[in-house]
Write a protein that holds these residues in place. Structure first.
Motif, mmCIF file in Angstrom:
data_model
loop_
_atom_site.group_PDB
_atom_site.id
_atom_site.type_symbol
_atom_site.label_atom_id
_atom_site.label_comp_id
_atom_site.label_asym_id
_atom_site.label_seq_id
_atom_site.Cartn_x
_atom_site.Cartn_y
_atom_site.Cartn_z
ATOM 1 N N PHE A 94 35.912 48.009 60.049
ATOM 2 C CA PHE A 94 34.711 47.194 59.859
ATOM 3 C C PHE A 94 34.139 47.413 58.459
ATOM 4 O O PHE A 94 33.673 46.467 57.822
ATOM 5 C CB PHE A 94 33.658 47.507 60.919
ATOM 6 N N ALA A 95 34.188 48.632 57.971
ATOM 7 C CA ALA A 95 33.752 48.896 56.596
ATOM 8 C C ALA A 95 34.597 48.118 55.608
ATOM 9 O O ALA A 95 34.099 47.592 54.604
ATOM 10 C CB ALA A 95 33.834 50.392 56.305
ATOM 11 N N ARG A 96 35.899 48.009 55.893
ATOM 12 C CA ARG A 96 36.796 47.235 55.028
ATOM 13 C C ARG A 96 36.417 45.754 55.058
ATOM 14 O O ARG A 96 36.443 45.079 54.026
ATOM 15 C CB ARG A 96 38.237 47.445 55.487
ATOM 16 N N GLN A 97 36.080 45.239 56.231
ATOM 17 C CA GLN A 97 35.663 43.844 56.345
ATOM 18 C C GLN A 97 34.441 43.558 55.476
ATOM 19 O O GLN A 97 34.341 42.500 54.845
ATOM 20 C CB GLN A 97 35.351 43.511 57.811
ATOM 21 N N LEU A 98 33.513 44.502 55.418
ATOM 22 C CA LEU A 98 32.285 44.311 54.653
ATOM 23 C C LEU A 98 32.453 44.604 53.170
ATOM 24 O O LEU A 98 31.537 44.351 52.386
ATOM 25 C CB LEU A 98 31.176 45.211 55.213
ATOM 26 N N GLY A 99 33.599 45.164 52.788
ATOM 27 C CA GLY A 99 33.800 45.509 51.389
ATOM 28 C C GLY A 99 32.974 46.692 50.940
ATOM 29 O O GLY A 99 32.556 46.768 49.773
ATOM 30 N N LEU A 100 32.762 47.663 51.846
ATOM 31 C CA LEU A 100 31.939 48.818 51.502
ATOM 32 C C LEU A 100 32.681 49.768 50.575
ATOM 33 O O LEU A 100 33.892 49.976 50.728
ATOM 34 C CB LEU A 100 31.536 49.580 52.769
ATOM 35 N N PRO A 101 31.979 50.363 49.623
ATOM 36 C CA PRO A 101 32.624 51.367 48.766
ATOM 37 C C PRO A 101 32.937 52.636 49.553
ATOM 38 O O PRO A 101 32.254 52.960 50.531
ATOM 39 C CB PRO A 101 31.585 51.632 47.682
ATOM 40 N N ILE A 102 33.955 53.349 49.095
ATOM 41 C CA ILE A 102 34.372 54.588 49.748
ATOM 42 C C ILE A 102 33.805 55.814 49.036
ATOM 43 O O ILE A 102 33.420 56.796 49.661
ATOM 44 C CB ILE A 102 35.907 54.675 49.810
ATOM 45 N N GLY A 103 33.761 55.776 47.704
ATOM 46 C CA GLY A 103 33.275 56.923 46.939
ATOM 47 C C GLY A 103 31.819 57.233 47.239
ATOM 48 O O GLY A 103 31.007 56.328 47.421
ATOM 49 N N PRO A 104 31.446 58.524 47.309
ATOM 50 C CA PRO A 104 30.079 58.889 47.693
ATOM 51 C C PRO A 104 29.019 58.368 46.730
ATOM 52 O O PRO A 104 27.932 57.970 47.173
ATOM 53 C CB PRO A 104 30.107 60.421 47.731
ATOM 54 N N ARG A 105 29.288 58.355 45.431
ATOM 55 C CA ARG A 105 28.276 57.872 44.485
ATOM 56 C C ARG A 105 28.042 56.368 44.629
ATOM 57 O O ARG A 105 26.900 55.897 44.631
ATOM 58 C CB ARG A 105 28.675 58.224 43.054
ATOM 59 N N GLU A 106 29.140 55.611 44.761
ATOM 60 C CA GLU A 106 29.009 54.165 44.924
ATOM 61 C C GLU A 106 28.334 53.821 46.254
ATOM 62 O O GLU A 106 27.492 52.910 46.321
ATOM 63 C CB GLU A 106 30.376 53.507 44.850
ATOM 64 N N LEU A 107 28.694 54.562 47.300
ATOM 65 C CA LEU A 107 28.087 54.309 48.604
ATOM 66 C C LEU A 107 26.614 54.688 48.595
ATOM 67 O O LEU A 107 25.772 53.970 49.156
ATOM 68 C CB LEU A 107 28.840 55.092 49.681
ATOM 69 N N ALA A 108 26.272 55.801 47.962
ATOM 70 C CA ALA A 108 24.863 56.206 47.869
ATOM 71 C C ALA A 108 24.045 55.156 47.132
ATOM 72 O O ALA A 108 22.908 54.840 47.530
ATOM 73 C CB ALA A 108 24.758 57.558 47.171
ATOM 74 N N GLU A 109 24.594 54.601 46.061
ATOM 75 C CA GLU A 109 23.893 53.557 45.308
ATOM 76 C C GLU A 109 23.602 52.355 46.200
ATOM 77 O O GLU A 109 22.499 51.787 46.164
ATOM 78 C CB GLU A 109 24.733 53.142 44.106
ATOM 79 N N LEU A 110 24.580 51.969 47.011
ATOM 80 C CA LEU A 110 24.370 50.850 47.924
ATOM 81 C C LEU A 110 23.298 51.180 48.961
ATOM 82 O O LEU A 110 22.401 50.365 49.225
ATOM 83 C CB LEU A 110 25.685 50.506 48.627
ATOM 84 N N LEU A 111 23.371 52.370 49.551
ATOM 85 C CA LEU A 111 22.414 52.737 50.592
ATOM 86 C C LEU A 111 21.001 52.864 50.040
ATOM 87 O O LEU A 111 20.018 52.541 50.729
ATOM 88 C CB LEU A 111 22.842 54.046 51.256
ATOM 89 N N LEU A 112 20.881 53.324 48.811
ATOM 90 C CA LEU A 112 19.558 53.494 48.207
ATOM 91 C C LEU A 112 18.940 52.167 47.780
ATOM 92 O O LEU A 112 17.727 51.954 47.935
ATOM 93 C CB LEU A 112 19.650 54.430 47.004
#
Length: 289
Positions: A94-112
């Motif tokens: 499901f994360a792949r379907q949404l195009g979510l980043p895997i790296g912690p810094r990129e993911l943190a940027e998205l979540l923030l």
């Protein structure tokens, strides 16, 4: 600044969920965000933790594979809560379907700083989930992949698929889609909210989590050699161009079969046929690109 509660499956991906969260948590907290971590004992417990966090006004993070990501997301259905996905399991489809980043810094940027967007869910026999419901060879492959302890990741799915194919016996499905009843002699039936399942296989390449519809993929009975070719084509989605593969769309489906078979949802195997699934349009706010 969002306040987060992370609901973690501590065993997902051979405990990689906990390790993934540690790196992400450090970045979130350094940025000034508040983060509380809750470890789940089961999918039901994960749902309880998620709902409690949502009622406090926290953004909820589902940390693990598709099972806990779907379970936590489903538990938030209809609540005015923001949901963030931290992919840390075997498939992460499901994360792949949404195009979510895997790296912690990129993911943190998205979540923030990312926006939460209305996202469709799928309700399966009364239980909300995220990705797809499936039955047939693929559900048996899921069962056998979960049973193996020697193989991990993609190899476990490859082994499960080979075993399911080798032991398969023909079956006739009765598929009722938005009230229209049809019979199909087939290997598998998938009702997809998300296009990916089974570790990066594009079973429904045109599926969308924004359209209020399920993509129903029926892989009809065919020769074993051709079926093996179709299974390889799942990697790219090319299988949908085969005349033996039918793609339908609708809002509600019921799947029955001429013999006893399990069905799967979000990498879990919650029961046996028959199964009824329907789309829940925009029922979850997901932080996503």
């Amino acid at each position: 600044m969002r306040t987060f509660t992370a609901v973690v499956n501590p065993t997902a991906g051979d405990a990689s969920a906990a390790r993934t969260l540690m790196a992400l948590a450090r970045i979130l907290r350094d940025a000034g965000a508040s983060l509380q971590v809750e470890y789940s004992r089961s999918l039901a417990h994960a749902g309880e933790l998620a709902r409690a966090a949502a009622l406090r006004g926290d953004a909820v993070l589902g940390v693990g594979g598709d099972g806990i990501v779907g379970g936590v997301g489903g538990a938030l259905a209809g609540l005015d809560a923001e949901y963030g996905i931290v992919p840390a399991g075997r498939g992460n489809d499901f994360a792949r379907q949404l195009g979510l980043p895997i790296g912690p810094r990129e993911l943190a940027e998205l979540l923030l700083h990312g926006r939460s967007r209305p996202t469709d869910l799928i309700e399966v026999n009364g239980q909300a989930g995220l990705g797809s419901v499936y039955t047939g060879v693929d559900a048996l492959a899921n069962l056998y992949a979960n049973e193996t302890r020697l193989l991990k990741g993609r190899m476990s799915y490859t082994f499960g698929g080979a075993r399911a194919f080798a032991t398969w016996r023909p079956v006739t499905y009765t598929v009722t889609l938005d009230g229209e009843r049809r019979e199909h002699r087939a290997y598998t039936v998938v009702a997809a909210n998300s296009g990916y399942y089974g570790f990066n296989r594009r079973v429904a390449p045109d599926a969308s989590v924004d359209d209020g519809l399920l993509d129903v993929v029926i892989i009809r009975h065919m020769s074993p050699l051709l079926f093996a070719t179709v299974m390889r084509e799942l990697e790219t989605g090319a299988h949908v161009r085969r005349p033996q593969v039918e793609v339908l769309r609708g809002k509600e489906i019921r799947i029955e079969a001429s013999r006893d078979l399990p069905y799967g949802c979000d990498g879990e195997l919650p029961g046996r046929l028959p199964v009824t699934a329907r789309v829940l349009p925009g029922a979850l706010r997901v932080i996503r690109p």
